[in-house]
Design a protein around this motif. Structure first.
Motif, mmCIF file in Angstrom:
data_model
loop_
_atom_site.group_PDB
_atom_site.id
_atom_site.type_symbol
_atom_site.label_atom_id
_atom_site.label_comp_id
_atom_site.label_asym_id
_atom_site.label_seq_id
_atom_site.Cartn_x
_atom_site.Cartn_y
_atom_site.Cartn_z
ATOM 1 N N GLN A 11 0.837 -1.196 0.000
ATOM 2 C CA GLN A 11 0.000 0.000 0.000
ATOM 3 C C GLN A 11 0.872 1.245 0.000
ATOM 4 O OE1 GLN A 11 -3.271 -0.080 -0.332
ATOM 5 N NE2 GLN A 11 -3.195 -2.318 -0.395
ATOM 6 N N ALA A 12 0.377 2.304 -0.589
ATOM 7 C CA ALA A 12 1.112 3.563 -0.631
ATOM 8 C C ALA A 12 1.207 4.138 0.785
ATOM 9 C CB ALA A 12 0.418 4.551 -1.549
ATOM 10 N N THR A 13 2.390 4.621 1.139
ATOM 11 C CA THR A 13 2.577 5.159 2.484
ATOM 12 C C THR A 13 2.581 6.678 2.506
ATOM 13 O OG1 THR A 13 4.958 5.018 2.186
ATOM 14 C CG2 THR A 13 3.876 3.150 3.233
ATOM 15 N N GLY A 14 2.923 7.305 1.395
ATOM 16 C CA GLY A 14 3.002 8.759 1.344
ATOM 17 C C GLY A 14 1.777 9.358 0.685
ATOM 18 N N PRO A 15 1.743 10.673 0.583
ATOM 19 C CA PRO A 15 0.599 11.321 -0.072
ATOM 20 C C PRO A 15 0.619 11.052 -1.574
ATOM 21 C CG PRO A 15 2.279 12.936 0.471
ATOM 22 C CD PRO A 15 2.714 11.639 1.090
#
Length: 98
Positions: A11-15
């Motif tokens: 999953q994406a962790t940053g914006p």
């Protein structure tokens, strides 16, 4: 144990950044002022008796060299197999005497 494990998508962790499409405007192609000379059609290749003889001799030489290399490789494999077989027989006879 023997089933392959498929990795899961992290999953994406940053914006997240949003990319907006840009409009593409076609340009006008530039015309060249220099005239292009037409290319003359190529004539069929004509072989002289000397060139045919040279091509035949070259092809024969290539076939002979490749054949000699392949035969020497086969001979090397056969000699190696025979020597391994002789070593196996000698080791087997040494081990059975003890």
């Amino acid at each position: 144990m023997f089933r392959p494990k498929v990795p899961t998508m992290p999953q994406a962790t940053g914006p997240a950044t949003v990319v907006e499409p840009t409009a593409i405007t076609p340009g006008v192609p530039a015309r060249s002022s220099a005239s292009v000379a037409p290319i003359p059609p190529r004539s069929a290749g004509r072989f002289t008796p000397g060139s045919v003889l040279a091509l035949t001799g070259g092809g024969t030489a290539v076939v002979l060299v490749v054949g000699a290399v392949l035969v020497s490789m086969l001979l090397a494999v056969a000699i190696t197999a025979a020597s391994v077989a002789v070593c196996a027989v000698v080791i087997r006879s040494i081990l059975t005497r003890r």
